[in-house]
Design an enzyme around this catalytic site. Structure first.
Site, PDB file in Angstrom:
ATOM      1  N   ASP A 176       0.817  -1.251   0.010  1.00 19.11           N
ATOM      2  CA  ASP A 176       0.068  -0.039  -0.005  1.00 19.11           C
ATOM      3  C   ASP A 176       0.798   1.459  -0.070  1.00 19.11           C
ATOM      4  O   ASP A 176       0.233   2.511  -0.057  1.00 19.11           O
ATOM      5  CB  ASP A 176      -0.887   0.265   1.250  1.00 19.11           C
ATOM      6  CG  ASP A 176      -0.249  -0.049   2.701  1.00 19.11           C
ATOM      7  OD1 ASP A 176       1.236  -0.100   2.386  1.00 19.11           O
ATOM      8  OD2 ASP A 176      -0.804  -0.081   3.473  1.00 19.11           O
ATOM      9  N   GLY A 177       2.100   1.087  -0.188  1.00 14.98           N
ATOM     10  CA  GLY A 177       3.032   2.325  -0.035  1.00 14.98           C
ATOM     11  C   GLY A 177       3.607   2.952   1.210  1.00 14.98           C
ATOM     12  O   GLY A 177       4.489   3.677   1.296  1.00 14.98           O
ATOM     13  N   GLU A 178       3.197   2.157   2.266  1.00 10.88           N
ATOM     14  CA  GLU A 178       3.769   2.623   3.475  1.00 10.88           C
ATOM     15  C   GLU A 178       5.162   1.995   3.784  1.00 10.88           C
ATOM     16  O   GLU A 178       5.569   0.895   3.071  1.00 10.88           O
ATOM     17  CB  GLU A 178       3.057   2.037   4.763  1.00 10.88           C
ATOM     18  CG  GLU A 178       1.556   2.789   4.846  1.00 10.88           C
ATOM     19  CD  GLU A 178       0.929   2.257   5.979  1.00 10.88           C
ATOM     20  OE1 GLU A 178       1.449   1.573   6.819  1.00 10.88           O
ATOM     21  OE2 GLU A 178      -0.284   2.823   6.234  1.00 10.88           O
TER      22      GLU A 178
ATOM     23  N   ARG B 112      13.869  25.534  -3.047  1.00  7.56           N
ATOM     24  CA  ARG B 112      13.714  26.667  -3.794  1.00  7.56           C
ATOM     25  C   ARG B 112      12.548  27.340  -3.453  1.00  7.56           C
ATOM     26  O   ARG B 112      12.411  28.536  -4.009  1.00  7.56           O
ATOM     27  CB  ARG B 112      13.785  26.081  -5.193  1.00  7.56           C
ATOM     28  CG  ARG B 112      15.171  25.791  -5.520  1.00  7.56           C
ATOM     29  CD  ARG B 112      15.143  24.981  -7.020  1.00  7.56           C
ATOM     30  NE  ARG B 112      14.767  23.653  -6.935  1.00  7.56           N
ATOM     31  CZ  ARG B 112      14.684  22.760  -7.830  1.00  7.56           C
ATOM     32  NH1 ARG B 112      15.122  23.126  -8.949  1.00  7.56           N
ATOM     33  NH2 ARG B 112      14.571  21.389  -7.530  1.00  7.56           N
TER      34      ARG B 112
ATOM     35  N   HIS C  67      18.358  31.556  -1.754  1.00  9.18           N
ATOM     36  CA  HIS C  67      18.104  32.733  -2.631  1.00  9.18           C
ATOM     37  C   HIS C  67      17.909  33.875  -2.000  1.00  9.18           C
ATOM     38  O   HIS C  67      18.826  34.691  -1.942  1.00  9.18           O
ATOM     39  CB  HIS C  67      17.044  32.260  -3.626  1.00  9.18           C
ATOM     40  CG  HIS C  67      16.904  33.452  -4.643  1.00  9.18           C
ATOM     41  ND1 HIS C  67      15.758  33.656  -5.467  1.00  9.18           N
ATOM     42  CD2 HIS C  67      17.644  34.429  -5.051  1.00  9.18           C
ATOM     43  CE1 HIS C  67      15.575  34.881  -6.138  1.00  9.18           C
ATOM     44  NE2 HIS C  67      16.702  35.381  -6.016  1.00  9.18           N
TER      45      HIS C  67
ATOM     46  N   LYS D 280      17.458  35.253 -16.089  1.00  4.71           N
ATOM     47  CA  LYS D 280      16.493  34.426 -16.545  1.00  4.71           C
ATOM     48  C   LYS D 280      15.022  34.780 -15.886  1.00  4.71           C
ATOM     49  O   LYS D 280      14.740  35.371 -14.754  1.00  4.71           O
ATOM     50  CB  LYS D 280      16.861  32.863 -15.808  1.00  4.71           C
ATOM     51  CG  LYS D 280      15.893  31.735 -16.178  1.00  4.71           C
ATOM     52  CD  LYS D 280      16.501  30.596 -15.708  1.00  4.71           C
ATOM     53  CE  LYS D 280      16.138  30.305 -14.342  1.00  4.71           C
ATOM     54  NZ  LYS D 280      16.776  29.002 -13.661  1.00  4.71           N
TER      55      LYS D 280
ATOM     56  N   ARG E  28      11.423  32.849 -15.254  1.00  6.18           N
ATOM     57  CA  ARG E  28      10.885  31.506 -15.425  1.00  6.18           C
ATOM     58  C   ARG E  28       9.354  31.613 -15.576  1.00  6.18           C
ATOM     59  O   ARG E  28       8.599  32.481 -14.904  1.00  6.18           O
ATOM     60  CB  ARG E  28      11.007  30.879 -13.902  1.00  6.18           C
ATOM     61  CG  ARG E  28      10.351  29.344 -13.926  1.00  6.18           C
ATOM     62  CD  ARG E  28      10.756  28.589 -12.990  1.00  6.18           C
ATOM     63  NE  ARG E  28      12.238  28.140 -12.871  1.00  6.18           N
ATOM     64  CZ  ARG E  28      12.358  26.959 -13.745  1.00  6.18           C
ATOM     65  NH1 ARG E  28      11.585  26.459 -14.391  1.00  6.18           N
ATOM     66  NH2 ARG E  28      13.794  26.408 -13.814  1.00  6.18           N
TER      67      ARG E  28
ATOM     68  N   ASP F  47      25.663  25.533 -12.996  1.00  5.31           N
ATOM     69  CA  ASP F  47      24.565  25.815 -12.272  1.00  5.31           C
ATOM     70  C   ASP F  47      24.551  25.101 -10.775  1.00  5.31           C
ATOM     71  O   ASP F  47      25.513  24.024 -10.932  1.00  5.31           O
ATOM     72  CB  ASP F  47      23.061  25.830 -12.878  1.00  5.31           C
ATOM     73  CG  ASP F  47      21.919  26.685 -12.417  1.00  5.31           C
ATOM     74  OD1 ASP F  47      22.110  27.391 -11.276  1.00  5.31           O
ATOM     75  OD2 ASP F  47      20.996  26.680 -12.851  1.00  5.31           O
TER      76      ASP F  47
END
Ligand code: R5P
Length: 301
Positions: A34-36, A91, A126, A189, A191, A215
């Site tokens: 189940d993803g656990e 970010r 940033h 840049k 975005r 980068d």
């Protein structure tokens, strides 16, 4: 001191333990249908346990870390050091629209309450200057791979101009330039979306020159692609890309190759990039010496 690696980053974790001459163990992670996740630590532990895990594709990894930290404390560990060569969620440092969660602050608050010390490499800071502003409850060391990237450029005898695609990249490009002695320019840049950016190069004669794009992160690859296209349109010769964290979102390598970016070099901060058997040189810059020095700075060895 015991250094524990998670399944996807065992080679790097083991290498760091060797460099530090400390005990090494593996965190066992079982994923249920189940993803656990079930997390098991190798007991007995030591007073100080270092967990090594890069936090790209971070959601599941963060939950597993939470389980691992709690299990460590329950089994007598007194001090937890987290080495996350790549720190996700850095970010989103402000709410760009009303109602948005400020992920950097939220994840930083939470994670810094779980650990005593944090070591990372080139976190994307940033609008804040220091990592402790985002991680206020633990000691943290933000080290930079840029001198290693520069040493790599020098050791290969590469020539050309270093190109930072945006103003945020200046901090890394300048350090790379110092280490390798090449000239650099910084573009600007805008975005426009997750996979759409507009890059404007500064005035310079790029005709016939090789360019190395620098980068901190390559994610979708669009920043590199757009910068490469601008350079090629102005007559640049060969384009390469150099970064600390090669996240490589799906399709990134392909769009970069199609845009004429011949080489992509990065640190080995992203574990999955090592084991994926892609026959190129990405992940060729080893962070082990940098991370070992950071642990030694913490006074643990
Ligand atoms: C953000 O400003 C970072 O420094 C990178 O430029 C950015 O994350 C790269 O993303 P992408 O590869 O998706 O353009």
């Amino acid at each position: 001191m015991l250094l524990l690696g998670f399944p996807e980053c065992l080679p790097q974790a083991r290498q760091l333990a060797q460099a530090l001459n400390c005990r090494f163990g593996e965190v066992e992670v079982h994923r249920f249908p189940d993803g656990e996740s079930l997390v098991t630590l190798p007991t007995p532990l030591e007073d100080t346990v270092v967990f090594f895990r890069s936090l790209h594709e971070p959601n599941t990894k963060l939950v597993e870390l939470l389980l691992a930290f709690a299990a460590a404390r329950a089994n007598g560990c007194k001090r937890i050091i987290l080495i996350a060569p790549y720190l996700g969620y850095m970010r989103q440092d402000i709410a760009f629209k009303p109602g948005q969660a400020v992920s950097q602050r939220i994840i930083g608050e939470w994670l810094s309450q779980q650990v005593d010390d944090l070591i990372t490499v080139d976190p994307h800071l940033h609008r804040i200057q220091h990592l402790e502003e985002a991680f206020p409850h633990c000691r943290s060391i933000a080290t930079s791979a840029a001198p290693l990237l520069g040493a790599f450029v020098k050791s290969r005898g590469l020539d050309g101009v270093l190109v930072g695609p945006d103003d945020e990249s200046r901090q890394w490009v300048e350090q790379v330039a110092v280490a390798c002695g090449l000239d650099y320019v910084i573009a600007s840049k805008e975005r426009l979306g997750d996979r759409e950016v507009r890059v404007t190069l500064p005035a310079c004669d790029y005709r016939g020159r090789d360019a190395i794009l620098v980068d901190d992160v390559i994610s979708s690859g669009r920043t590199m692609v757009e910068t490469a296209q601008q350079l090629l349109a102005r007559g640049a010769a060969n384009i390469s890309a150099l970064c600390t964290h090669a996240l490589f979102a799906p399709g990134a390598r392909e769009v970069m190759a199609n845009a004429g970016i011949g080489n992509i070099w990065s640190s080995n901060s992203i574990a999955d990039a090592i084991g994926d058997a892609i026959p190129d040189e990405s992940s060729c810059i080893d962070l082990t010496p940098l991370l070992a020095a950071a642990v030694i700075r913490l006074g643990q060895v």
